[in-house]
Motif scaffolding. Structure first.
Motif, PDB file in Angstrom:
ATOM      1  N   MET A 129       0.814  -1.216   0.000  1.00  0.00           N
ATOM      2  CA  MET A 129       0.000   0.000   0.000  1.00  0.00           C
ATOM      3  C   MET A 129       0.849   1.268   0.000  1.00  0.00           C
ATOM      4  O   MET A 129       0.371   2.326  -0.373  1.00  0.00           O
ATOM      5  CB  MET A 129      -0.942   0.016   1.206  1.00  0.00           C
ATOM      6  N   VAL A 130       2.078   1.171   0.487  1.00  0.00           N
ATOM      7  CA  VAL A 130       2.916   2.379   0.537  1.00  0.00           C
ATOM      8  C   VAL A 130       3.968   2.424  -0.565  1.00  0.00           C
ATOM      9  O   VAL A 130       4.742   3.372  -0.642  1.00  0.00           O
ATOM     10  CB  VAL A 130       3.621   2.551   1.911  1.00  0.00           C
TER      11      VAL A 130
ATOM     12  N   PRO B 123       5.331   3.443  -3.819  1.00  0.00           N
ATOM     13  CA  PRO B 123       4.899   4.456  -4.788  1.00  0.00           C
ATOM     14  C   PRO B 123       5.006   3.986  -6.235  1.00  0.00           C
ATOM     15  O   PRO B 123       4.440   4.606  -7.123  1.00  0.00           O
ATOM     16  CB  PRO B 123       5.859   5.621  -4.526  1.00  0.00           C
ATOM     17  N   VAL B 124       5.761   2.911  -6.471  1.00  0.00           N
ATOM     18  CA  VAL B 124       5.992   2.477  -7.847  1.00  0.00           C
ATOM     19  C   VAL B 124       5.488   1.058  -8.130  1.00  0.00           C
ATOM     20  O   VAL B 124       5.816   0.484  -9.160  1.00  0.00           O
ATOM     21  CB  VAL B 124       7.496   2.569  -8.211  1.00  0.00           C
TER      22      VAL B 124
ATOM     23  N   VAL C 138      12.609   2.273  -6.295  1.00  0.00           N
ATOM     24  CA  VAL C 138      13.365   3.537  -6.351  1.00  0.00           C
ATOM     25  C   VAL C 138      14.075   3.818  -5.028  1.00  0.00           C
ATOM     26  O   VAL C 138      14.521   4.936  -4.775  1.00  0.00           O
ATOM     27  CB  VAL C 138      12.465   4.734  -6.746  1.00  0.00           C
TER      28      VAL C 138
ATOM     29  N   TYR D 127      -2.313   9.497  -6.493  1.00  0.00           N
ATOM     30  CA  TYR D 127      -2.750   8.262  -5.832  1.00  0.00           C
ATOM     31  C   TYR D 127      -4.240   8.311  -5.501  1.00  0.00           C
ATOM     32  O   TYR D 127      -4.916   7.275  -5.510  1.00  0.00           O
ATOM     33  CB  TYR D 127      -1.901   7.995  -4.587  1.00  0.00           C
TER      34      TYR D 127
ATOM     35  N   GLU E 209      -5.856   7.458  -8.784  1.00  0.00           N
ATOM     36  CA  GLU E 209      -5.687   6.028  -9.046  1.00  0.00           C
ATOM     37  C   GLU E 209      -6.729   5.213  -8.281  1.00  0.00           C
ATOM     38  O   GLU E 209      -7.390   4.333  -8.838  1.00  0.00           O
ATOM     39  CB  GLU E 209      -4.273   5.591  -8.624  1.00  0.00           C
TER      40      GLU E 209
ATOM     41  N   ARG F  31      -9.961   3.057  -9.863  1.00  0.00           N
ATOM     42  CA  ARG F  31     -10.087   1.617  -9.647  1.00  0.00           C
ATOM     43  C   ARG F  31     -11.418   1.284  -8.978  1.00  0.00           C
ATOM     44  O   ARG F  31     -12.066   0.302  -9.312  1.00  0.00           O
ATOM     45  CB  ARG F  31      -8.929   1.098  -8.808  1.00  0.00           C
TER      46      ARG F  31
ATOM     47  N   LYS G 299      16.873   9.106  -8.951  1.00  0.00           N
ATOM     48  CA  LYS G 299      16.246   7.788  -8.948  1.00  0.00           C
ATOM     49  C   LYS G 299      14.850   7.875  -8.345  1.00  0.00           C
ATOM     50  O   LYS G 299      13.894   7.289  -8.853  1.00  0.00           O
ATOM     51  CB  LYS G 299      17.110   6.797  -8.162  1.00  0.00           C
ATOM     52  N   LEU G 300      14.723   8.625  -7.259  1.00  0.00           N
ATOM     53  CA  LEU G 300      13.426   8.776  -6.605  1.00  0.00           C
ATOM     54  C   LEU G 300      12.436   9.475  -7.535  1.00  0.00           C
ATOM     55  O   LEU G 300      11.243   9.191  -7.530  1.00  0.00           O
ATOM     56  CB  LEU G 300      13.620   9.571  -5.310  1.00  0.00           C
TER      57      LEU G 300
ATOM     58  N   VAL H 154       9.595   7.975  -9.975  1.00  0.00           N
ATOM     59  CA  VAL H 154       8.201   7.719  -9.606  1.00  0.00           C
ATOM     60  C   VAL H 154       7.236   8.510 -10.496  1.00  0.00           C
ATOM     61  O   VAL H 154       6.078   8.152 -10.659  1.00  0.00           O
ATOM     62  CB  VAL H 154       7.974   8.038  -8.103  1.00  0.00           C
TER      63      VAL H 154
ATOM     64  N   VAL I 209       5.133   6.630 -12.942  1.00  0.00           N
ATOM     65  CA  VAL I 209       3.883   6.073 -12.431  1.00  0.00           C
ATOM     66  C   VAL I 209       2.761   7.117 -12.522  1.00  0.00           C
ATOM     67  O   VAL I 209       1.636   6.814 -12.921  1.00  0.00           O
ATOM     68  CB  VAL I 209       4.084   5.600 -10.981  1.00  0.00           C
TER      69      VAL I 209
ATOM     70  N   ILE J 285       6.878   9.912   3.563  1.00  0.00           N
ATOM     71  CA  ILE J 285       7.551  10.037   2.278  1.00  0.00           C
ATOM     72  C   ILE J 285       6.558   9.722   1.168  1.00  0.00           C
ATOM     73  O   ILE J 285       5.383   9.491   1.435  1.00  0.00           O
ATOM     74  CB  ILE J 285       8.812   9.165   2.220  1.00  0.00           C
TER      75      ILE J 285
ATOM     76  N   GLY K 249       5.619   7.337  -0.775  1.00  0.00           N
ATOM     77  CA  GLY K 249       4.752   6.169  -0.702  1.00  0.00           C
ATOM     78  C   GLY K 249       3.697   6.250   0.388  1.00  0.00           C
ATOM     79  O   GLY K 249       2.610   5.665   0.257  1.00  0.00           O
ATOM     80  N   THR K 250       4.017   6.978   1.459  1.00  0.00           N
ATOM     81  CA  THR K 250       3.051   7.149   2.544  1.00  0.00           C
ATOM     82  C   THR K 250       1.727   7.693   1.992  1.00  0.00           C
ATOM     83  O   THR K 250       0.654   7.363   2.492  1.00  0.00           O
ATOM     84  CB  THR K 250       3.603   8.149   3.590  1.00  0.00           C
TER      85      THR K 250
ATOM     86  N   ARG L  58       0.292   7.032  -0.754  1.00  0.00           N
ATOM     87  CA  ARG L  58      -0.555   6.087  -1.479  1.00  0.00           C
ATOM     88  C   ARG L  58      -1.556   5.461  -0.514  1.00  0.00           C
ATOM     89  O   ARG L  58      -2.749   5.416  -0.787  1.00  0.00           O
ATOM     90  CB  ARG L  58       0.283   5.013  -2.168  1.00  0.00           C
ATOM     91  N   ALA L  59      -1.059   4.993   0.649  1.00  0.00           N
ATOM     92  CA  ALA L  59      -1.955   4.440   1.663  1.00  0.00           C
ATOM     93  C   ALA L  59      -2.895   5.530   2.185  1.00  0.00           C
ATOM     94  O   ALA L  59      -4.073   5.278   2.441  1.00  0.00           O
ATOM     95  CB  ALA L  59      -1.140   3.832   2.803  1.00  0.00           C
TER      96      ALA L  59
ATOM     97  N   ASP M 204      -5.626   6.205  -0.253  1.00  0.00           N
ATOM     98  CA  ASP M 204      -6.557   5.085  -0.231  1.00  0.00           C
ATOM     99  C   ASP M 204      -7.556   5.248   0.917  1.00  0.00           C
ATOM    100  O   ASP M 204      -8.746   5.010   0.751  1.00  0.00           O
ATOM    101  CB  ASP M 204      -5.779   3.772  -0.091  1.00  0.00           C
TER     102      ASP M 204
ATOM    103  N   TYR N  76       1.094   0.068 -15.670  1.00  0.00           N
ATOM    104  CA  TYR N  76       1.022   0.327 -14.237  1.00  0.00           C
ATOM    105  C   TYR N  76      -0.384   0.111 -13.724  1.00  0.00           C
ATOM    106  O   TYR N  76      -0.623  -0.517 -12.706  1.00  0.00           O
ATOM    107  CB  TYR N  76       1.471   1.764 -13.933  1.00  0.00           C
TER     108      TYR N  76
ATOM    109  N   ALA O 273      -1.319  -3.590 -13.938  1.00  0.00           N
ATOM    110  CA  ALA O 273      -0.530  -4.517 -13.128  1.00  0.00           C
ATOM    111  C   ALA O 273      -1.246  -4.878 -11.829  1.00  0.00           C
ATOM    112  O   ALA O 273      -2.009  -4.109 -11.316  1.00  0.00           O
ATOM    113  CB  ALA O 273       0.826  -3.909 -12.809  1.00  0.00           C
TER     114      ALA O 273
END
Lengths: 101, 483
Positions: free
Chosen positions: A19-20, A22-23, A41, B19, B22, B26, B56-57, B60, B63, B364, B366-367, B369-370, B373, B480, B483
């Protein structure tokens, strides 16, 4: 550099990590998860959220964990993406306790 | 009258916005999602906050572009909600709005002297070296020998690393050319980082710290190395700070009397807070005193640290937006699991919030995305009512913007601009050369580079510069999304 899912995921498969991410770099089967190293990443969001500390920055791998680098790569290439949280395996709670978390 | 398809508007094209989109796409198969962005380019803090040497970061963004290329998503960039179009009017055109507007305002330290020249918040300074249109004209002077950074988090480390990192590394980052020019005239010999906690209470991650400490031209010093007592080393706040403490105990040295080996010095100060920025017109020093948490520090003298630039990295709060009823004391939008609340604590129908605007500036990429949601789950719980209430609305955002005289940029435009930036960057050995304003973006769209961006468009598209989205974007989901 990448992050890898190590042995602690076995018998757990908590899926908090997906869930966390990002990719969407998690792949898996019914037993556990792997990280696709070409997508990761290195943000590290999944590391603290895993209830059993299964995910490790490749830089921090202990010598006996290094085998997981190749395992993650090969398994991730072969398995489908896991993007949504799902119920942990029935053995997860017991395994978590056994691991001391 | 025809029923409106479920239509959602996401305000803000940063990580939380994408996010949220997204999750909505869905969960509600027949919905449309409109993403509104204030600046010309999407990607929010990935473009304007993530350090330019962390390419690199920034991958993202691929996506985000996948999410945006779906045929039920519409990007409208260059629209400032609250200025160009009121939020209430947006709400009246759709089923629900998700605010993903972030925390764009830098928090001041709140001590005298902050209005002196060369004193900046991290929001402004980081925005400047990342080419944010709000801050591109900041014009800091880096031709100074000493810098002070207030704060002990990852933003502080980013700012510090950018100030000391070798120019060769910065030349191949995506710092825009006008800013890079200023970095070329850097004279910085030492940076002082001021932390309120002890070494065990640092907020930055060990990984970020190691990146700074591993720079070959940098020496990490601790001026208080011999004076911090055991209790001041204690107060370990997490696994990362355990490792930071281990590293410092093994490697840090007190300030060397002379900068003998030519390396730049990063001085880490602990248990101190700034009391005042002093100087004639522009800052020349920061006066620091022991923080309240330092035991037995009664009467301990203030220290004056000379500096030619100071950046405070002590947090962010939300930019106020008319139509948002209430903010928390910390500066986030009042909400319950993403459902926006009024001053009376009652739900504001059809108004939701995600990301930093919801929970404050923590976590960060990714935090989010949750987090998004969770917000979308809150929205879904209320969806039947929201759809009932909005059945007679138009859902036609484009018409609304036209009526208001607002020219928007689409995702097809962004793909063309992305191509322009990458092409301009390639010529200089950089990942991209950013366009720094919406006017530059519009001019670039009329230019030759944008017209030849077929290679970045979906295979059959020929309408790179069209103001309309390309009709050929596949009905099928992108890798993406699939997937």
């Amino acid at each position: 550099m990448t992050h890898v899912v190590t042995a602690n995921c076995d018998q757990c498969r908590f899926t908090e990590c997906v869930m966390v991410c990002p990719v969407a770099c998690f792949r898996g089967d019914g037993t556990r998860l792997y990280i696709e190293p070409d997508l990761c990443v290195d943000c590290g969001a999944c590391v603290p959220i895993c209830p059993v500390h299964a995910i490790v920055d490749s830089f921090d791998l202990l010598p006996d964990q290094e085998v997981w680098l190749e395992t993650n790569r090969t398994q991730a290439k072969a398995l489908p993406s896991v993007r949504e949280r799902s119920t942990p395996l029935p053995t997860a709670v017991q395994r978590q306790a056994a691991l001391g978390y | 009258m025809q029923r409106m398809r479920p239509t959602f508007v996401v305000v803000g094209a940063g990580p939380s916005g994408f996010y949220s989109a997204e999750a909505l796409l869905r969960a509600v198969p027949d919905c449309r999602v409109h993403i509104i962005e204030r600046t010309a380019a999407p990607h929010g803090l990935v473009r304007y906050g993530v350090a330019p040497d962390h390419q690199k970061l920034k991958q993202v963004t691929a996506v985000f572009d996948e999410i945006a290329s779906g045929d039920r998503v519409f990007l409208h960039a260059g629209v400032d909600i609250g200025t160009d179009v009121p939020l209430d009017e947006i709400r009246a055109h759709c089923s629900a709005v998700v605010l993903a507007t972030g925390s764009a305002v830098g928090r001041p330290v709140g001590v005298p002297g902050e209005s002196l020249r060369q004193v900046f918040t991290s929001a402004a300074f980081v925005g400047w070296y990342n080419g944010h249109p709000d801050h591109a004209a900041l014009a800091p002077d880096l031709g100074v020998s000493s810098a002070v950074i207030v704060g002990n988090g990852n933003v502080s480390l980013d700012v510090c690393r950018l100030l000391v990192r070798a120019l060769d590394d910065l030349e191949v980052s995506d710092i825009p050319e006008p800013m890079l020019k200023e970095f070329r005239s850097r004279r910085i010999r030492e940076v002082h980082m001021l932390g309120r906690s002890g070494p065990g209470g640092v907020k930055f991650s060990f990984k970020e710290f190691r990146q700074l400490a591993d720079l070959p031209n940098v020496r990490i010093c601790m001026p208080q190395l011999g004076t911090l007592g055991d209790e001041e080393w204690a107060g370990i706040s997490g696994p990362d700070s355990v490792r930071v403490v281990q590293w410092l105990k093994a490697n840090a040295t007190p300030v060397p009397s002379i900068a003998d080996d030519g390396r730049l010095i990063v001085n880490l100060w602990f248990k101190v807070v700034p009391a005042e920025f002093v100087g004639e017109g522009k800052v020349s020093a920061v006066v620091v005193r022991p923080s309240a948490s330092r035991g037995g520090a009664e009467g301990e003298a203030a220290i004056t640290i000379p500096c030619g630039i100071a950046v405070s990295c002590v947090g962010f709060s939300c930019r106020r937006l008319a139509g948002v009823p209430a903010y928390s004391p910390a500066g986030a939008i009042e909400n319950d699991a993403g459902q926006v609340l009024g001053i009376d604590g009652r739900e504001v129908p059809g108004l939701f919030v995600a990301g930093w605007a919801k929970r404050g500036p923590t976590g960060i990429i990714g935090t989010n995305r949750a987090d998004a949601d969770e917000t979308v789950q809150s929205l879904l719980k209320r969806l039947p009512q929201l759809l009932d209430d909005s059945t007679s609305r138009s859902g036609d955002l484009r018409a609304l913007f036209e009526q208001r005289g607002v020219e928007t940029l689409t995702h097809a435009d962004w793909r063309a601009l992305d191509h322009v930036e990458k092409t301009r960057g390639e010529a200089r050995g950089k990942p991209r050369e950013k366009l720094l304003s919406i006017d530059e973006a519009r001019a670039a769209l009329r230019g030759p580079l944008a017209a030849c961006s077929d290679d970045v468009m979906p295979a059959t598209s020929t309408a790179a510069c069209s103001q309309r989205r390309p009709s050929s974007v596949s009905e099928g989901l992108s890798p993406y999304m699939r997937a």
